[in-house]
Scaffold this active site. Structure first.
Site, PDB file in Angstrom:
ATOM      1  N   GLY A  62      -2.922  15.739   2.262  1.00 31.20           N
ATOM      2  CA  GLY A  62      -2.141  16.228   3.166  1.00 31.20           C
ATOM      3  C   GLY A  62      -1.367  17.316   2.901  1.00 31.20           C
ATOM      4  N   SER A  63      -0.441  17.860   3.674  1.00 31.31           N
ATOM      5  CA  SER A  63       0.326  19.091   3.247  1.00 31.31           C
ATOM      6  C   SER A  63       1.439  18.689   2.500  1.00 31.31           C
ATOM      7  CB  SER A  63       0.944  19.631   4.801  1.00 31.31           C
ATOM      8  OG  SER A  63       1.824  18.778   5.376  1.00 31.31           O
ATOM      9  N   ARG A  64       2.026  17.523   2.637  1.00 30.69           N
ATOM     10  CA  ARG A  64       3.050  17.028   1.542  1.00 30.69           C
ATOM     11  C   ARG A  64       2.879  16.042   0.511  1.00 30.69           C
ATOM     12  NH1 ARG A  64       4.823  21.302   1.110  1.00 30.69           N
ATOM     13  NH2 ARG A  64       5.660  22.348   2.896  1.00 30.69           N
ATOM     14  N   HIS A  81      -6.802  11.541  -0.363  1.00 31.16           N
ATOM     15  CA  HIS A  81      -5.965  11.964   0.825  1.00 31.16           C
ATOM     16  C   HIS A  81      -5.571  13.258   0.462  1.00 31.16           C
ATOM     17  CE1 HIS A  81      -2.870  12.534   4.203  1.00 31.16           C
ATOM     18  NE2 HIS A  81      -2.037  12.613   3.092  1.00 31.16           N
ATOM     19  N   GLU A  84      -1.890  10.009 -14.162  1.00 32.48           N
ATOM     20  CA  GLU A  84      -1.180  10.853 -13.697  1.00 32.48           C
ATOM     21  C   GLU A  84      -1.556  12.387 -13.931  1.00 32.48           C
ATOM     22  OE1 GLU A  84       3.247  11.820 -12.486  1.00 32.48           O
ATOM     23  OE2 GLU A  84       2.906   9.895 -13.105  1.00 32.48           O
ATOM     24  N   GLY A 108       4.421  13.739  -9.164  1.00 30.28           N
ATOM     25  CA  GLY A 108       4.017  12.515  -8.971  1.00 30.28           C
ATOM     26  C   GLY A 108       4.865  11.375  -8.760  1.00 30.28           C
ATOM     27  N   HIS A 146      -5.305  -2.817 -15.450  1.00 20.34           N
ATOM     28  CA  HIS A 146      -6.032  -2.687 -16.782  1.00 20.34           C
ATOM     29  C   HIS A 146      -7.194  -3.793 -16.584  1.00 20.34           C
ATOM     30  CE1 HIS A 146      -2.984   0.196 -17.841  1.00 20.34           C
ATOM     31  NE2 HIS A 146      -2.253  -0.825 -17.527  1.00 20.34           N
TER      32      HIS A 146
END
Length: 141
Positions: free
Chosen positions: A109-111, A107, A63, A83, A90
């Site tokens: 993207g805008s969002r 990826h 993360e 996140g 694992h």
């Protein structure tokens, strides 16, 4: 594909000051156009009770590297990376030393952003964990 802003590693590592990243000694050590590399020690801070690297520590590394990377793709004065989904498999165990995580943008993207992160034993490049992080880009209020 968007390219990550090229900033000094010290600036990236300062983003984690006084956070879990700092407590677990996660450090960004390399920055490319579409990837980040970070390290984390395997010690008492990152162990589970049996003395192995805790899966939660691996998830935190996944993360953290994805969020750091997304921060380098957006305008932080207007947006923030958050996140929203994480997956971790694992594969192997490690008791000591350090791990190296390589996070690559899949990826941008805008969002939403998607990051693939592989975690390796730094001493022998053996795969320890593989994961994927989805990051939502939210406007700042």
């Amino acid at each position: 594909m968007k390219k990550l802003k090229q900033v000094p590693l010290e600036q990236i590592n300062l983003m984690g000051k006084n956070t879990m990243m700092d407590h677990l000694d996660m450090r960004c050590v390399e920055l490319g156009d579409d990837y980040l590399v970070a390290t984390m020690p395997v010690d008492h801070r990152t162990h589970q009770p049996m003395g192995l690297l805790h899966g939660g520590a691996s998830a935190a590394l996944i993360e953290s590297i994805g969020s750091m990377g997304s921060a380098l793709l957006i305008d932080l004065s207007k947006e923030a990376p958050v996140g929203i989904e994480i997956n971790a498999n694992h594969i192997g165990a490690i008791k000591s030393g350090s791990v190296k995580a390589i996070g690559k943008i899949v990826h941008a993207g805008s969002r939403t952003h998607i990051w693939q992160v592989d975690i390796f034993d730094e001493s022998n490049d053996r795969l320890i964990c593989t994961g994927r992080l989805t990051v939502m880009i939210v406007p700042k209020a």
